[in-house]
Write a protein that holds these residues in place. Sequence first.
Motif, mmCIF file in Angstrom:
data_model
loop_
_atom_site.group_PDB
_atom_site.id
_atom_site.type_symbol
_atom_site.label_atom_id
_atom_site.label_comp_id
_atom_site.label_asym_id
_atom_site.label_seq_id
_atom_site.Cartn_x
_atom_site.Cartn_y
_atom_site.Cartn_z
ATOM 1 N N TYR A 231 0.843 -1.188 0.000
ATOM 2 C CA TYR A 231 0.000 0.000 0.000
ATOM 3 C C TYR A 231 0.883 1.244 0.000
ATOM 4 O O TYR A 231 1.827 1.343 0.797
ATOM 5 N N ARG A 232 0.597 2.202 -0.869
ATOM 6 C CA ARG A 232 1.212 3.512 -0.700
ATOM 7 C C ARG A 232 0.640 4.105 0.571
ATOM 8 O O ARG A 232 -0.570 3.968 0.826
ATOM 9 N N SER A 233 1.444 4.755 1.385
ATOM 10 C CA SER A 233 1.001 5.121 2.728
ATOM 11 C C SER A 233 -0.230 6.021 2.734
ATOM 12 O O SER A 233 -1.132 5.847 3.565
ATOM 13 N N ASP A 234 -0.320 6.952 1.786
ATOM 14 C CA ASP A 234 -1.494 7.821 1.770
ATOM 15 C C ASP A 234 -2.748 7.059 1.346
ATOM 16 O O ASP A 234 -3.856 7.346 1.825
ATOM 17 N N ILE A 235 -2.583 6.052 0.487
ATOM 18 C CA ILE A 235 -3.717 5.239 0.049
ATOM 19 C C ILE A 235 -4.150 4.298 1.166
ATOM 20 O O ILE A 235 -5.354 4.055 1.362
ATOM 21 N N LEU A 236 -3.196 3.770 1.926
ATOM 22 C CA LEU A 236 -3.539 2.903 3.052
ATOM 23 C C LEU A 236 -4.446 3.624 4.040
ATOM 24 O O LEU A 236 -5.429 3.055 4.525
ATOM 25 N N GLU A 237 -4.138 4.865 4.304
ATOM 26 C CA GLU A 237 -4.986 5.640 5.212
ATOM 27 C C GLU A 237 -6.405 5.757 4.651
ATOM 28 O O GLU A 237 -7.391 5.589 5.380
ATOM 29 N N LYS A 238 -6.515 6.000 3.356
ATOM 30 C CA LYS A 238 -7.835 6.215 2.750
ATOM 31 C C LYS A 238 -8.670 4.946 2.697
ATOM 32 O O LYS A 238 -9.875 4.978 2.967
ATOM 33 N N ILE A 239 -8.058 3.808 2.349
ATOM 34 C CA ILE A 239 -8.862 2.601 2.182
ATOM 35 C C ILE A 239 -9.351 2.046 3.515
ATOM 36 O O ILE A 239 -10.364 1.333 3.553
ATOM 37 N N THR A 240 -8.665 2.387 4.602
ATOM 38 C CA THR A 240 -9.148 1.920 5.906
ATOM 39 C C THR A 240 -10.352 2.722 6.386
ATOM 40 O O THR A 240 -10.992 2.336 7.368
ATOM 41 N N GLN A 241 -10.661 3.813 5.700
ATOM 42 C CA GLN A 241 -11.834 4.618 6.058
ATOM 43 C C GLN A 241 -13.061 4.225 5.239
ATOM 44 O O GLN A 241 -14.159 4.729 5.474
ATOM 45 N N LEU A 242 -12.900 3.333 4.269
ATOM 46 C CA LEU A 242 -13.998 2.974 3.384
ATOM 47 C C LEU A 242 -14.946 1.973 4.045
ATOM 48 O O LEU A 242 -14.490 1.049 4.728
ATOM 49 N N PRO A 243 -16.252 2.127 3.825
ATOM 50 C CA PRO A 243 -17.192 1.122 4.329
ATOM 51 C C PRO A 243 -17.098 -0.162 3.504
ATOM 52 O O PRO A 243 -16.676 -0.143 2.340
ATOM 53 N N VAL A 244 -17.486 -1.274 4.105
ATOM 54 C CA VAL A 244 -17.510 -2.553 3.400
ATOM 55 C C VAL A 244 -18.439 -2.443 2.196
ATOM 56 O O VAL A 244 -19.535 -1.886 2.290
ATOM 57 N N SER A 245 -17.995 -2.952 1.037
ATOM 58 C CA SER A 245 -18.790 -2.834 -0.186
ATOM 59 C C SER A 245 -19.607 -4.107 -0.429
ATOM 60 O O SER A 245 -19.350 -5.163 0.159
ATOM 61 N N ASP A 246 -20.566 -4.012 -1.342
ATOM 62 C CA ASP A 246 -21.414 -5.166 -1.625
ATOM 63 C C ASP A 246 -20.640 -6.293 -2.303
ATOM 64 O O ASP A 246 -20.864 -7.479 -2.029
ATOM 65 N N LEU A 247 -19.697 -5.941 -3.194
ATOM 66 C CA LEU A 247 -18.899 -6.983 -3.839
ATOM 67 C C LEU A 247 -17.971 -7.662 -2.836
ATOM 68 O O LEU A 247 -17.745 -8.876 -2.911
ATOM 69 N N GLU A 248 -17.441 -6.891 -1.922
ATOM 70 C CA GLU A 248 -16.597 -7.465 -0.875
ATOM 71 C C GLU A 248 -17.388 -8.467 -0.038
ATOM 72 O O GLU A 248 -16.910 -9.567 0.262
ATOM 73 N N LYS A 249 -18.619 -8.094 0.323
ATOM 74 C CA LYS A 249 -19.468 -9.005 1.078
ATOM 75 C C LYS A 249 -19.769 -10.270 0.281
ATOM 76 O O LYS A 249 -19.733 -11.383 0.810
ATOM 77 N N ALA A 250 -20.042 -10.102 -1.002
ATOM 78 C CA ALA A 250 -20.425 -11.235 -1.841
ATOM 79 C C ALA A 250 -19.303 -12.260 -1.966
ATOM 80 O O ALA A 250 -19.536 -13.469 -1.882
ATOM 81 N N GLU A 251 -18.070 -11.785 -2.173
ATOM 82 C CA GLU A 251 -16.950 -12.690 -2.429
ATOM 83 C C GLU A 251 -16.072 -12.915 -1.193
ATOM 84 O O GLU A 251 -15.209 -13.788 -1.193
ATOM 85 N N SER A 252 -16.292 -12.104 -0.148
ATOM 86 C CA SER A 252 -15.434 -12.110 1.038
ATOM 87 C C SER A 252 -13.973 -11.862 0.646
ATOM 88 O O SER A 252 -13.057 -12.568 1.053
ATOM 89 N N LEU A 253 -13.785 -10.804 -0.153
ATOM 90 C CA LEU A 253 -12.464 -10.381 -0.613
ATOM 91 C C LEU A 253 -12.367 -8.873 -0.452
ATOM 92 O O LEU A 253 -13.034 -8.117 -1.175
ATOM 93 N N GLU A 254 -11.545 -8.400 0.499
ATOM 94 C CA GLU A 254 -11.517 -6.975 0.805
ATOM 95 C C GLU A 254 -10.985 -6.127 -0.334
ATOM 96 O O GLU A 254 -11.327 -4.944 -0.448
ATOM 97 N N GLN A 255 -10.178 -6.711 -1.230
ATOM 98 C CA GLN A 255 -9.617 -5.934 -2.324
ATOM 99 C C GLN A 255 -10.690 -5.430 -3.288
ATOM 100 O O GLN A 255 -10.473 -4.445 -4.008
#
Length: 262
Positions: A201-225
Amino acid sequence: MIIGIIPARYASTRFPGKPLIDIQGKSMIRRVYEQASQAKCLSEVIVATDDERILNHVQSFGGKAVMTHPDHPSGTDRCWEAYCLGVRSQEPEAKGTSSYSSLLTSHSYVINIQGDEPFVAPEQIDELGAVLDGSVELASQMIPVSDHDVLFDVGEAKVIVNQSFEAIYFSRQVLPFLKGIDPKEWHNHHTYYRQVGMYAYRSDILEKITQLPVSDLEKAESLEQLRWIQNGYRIKMGLTAYESHCIDTPEDVEKVLRLMNA
């Protein structure tokens, strides 16, 4: 600069205390730490744990470790807290030109090293580090699939990439579907890839992605990426020849040792 962080939880449904198990005279977490410490691209390596037993053990063999919150939903979130703790520990007490925000960018990337791969190759970490050129937001690795059973294993995350080797989609199912071809022969007619290894993770991007809510595709596949892709972030995929050998259950210990000694 690139920092390597090894998330290591004590609690595990299938294998409690996994980081401290003995593997041929050394704990698993020590083996991961020592392997990661040989990677040339890393300026330092830190274990991010939620348990004092792991913290004390890592410190006992001279390793660096920090305590993080016990309730992180993913290793990515634990990496972000550990990164912030590591940066804060370097912040000068006296006021000056340095600041917390400037120190956040002193390590431009974080590599999340799996704490359950005791024989991770330093060279594989360096392969991932080599693609981190400043423009890359997120990165991981992939390996071609040449076996039908592996291709259809829902425990393996498959990845589709564009011409720039950026991930378009990850799935536990086989994508793309090859119309008119026996599924048992798909791997002979198309180059499929499965994800292996680590995240960077680029450090500034790491900060941003940890603030994101869980998405519907993530829930469907159980893959955080998938959450990152849905929110417009780009994941660079590097090719590697190194397999992942994870230890998830007690039975995996002997299996991994057999593979490594073969």
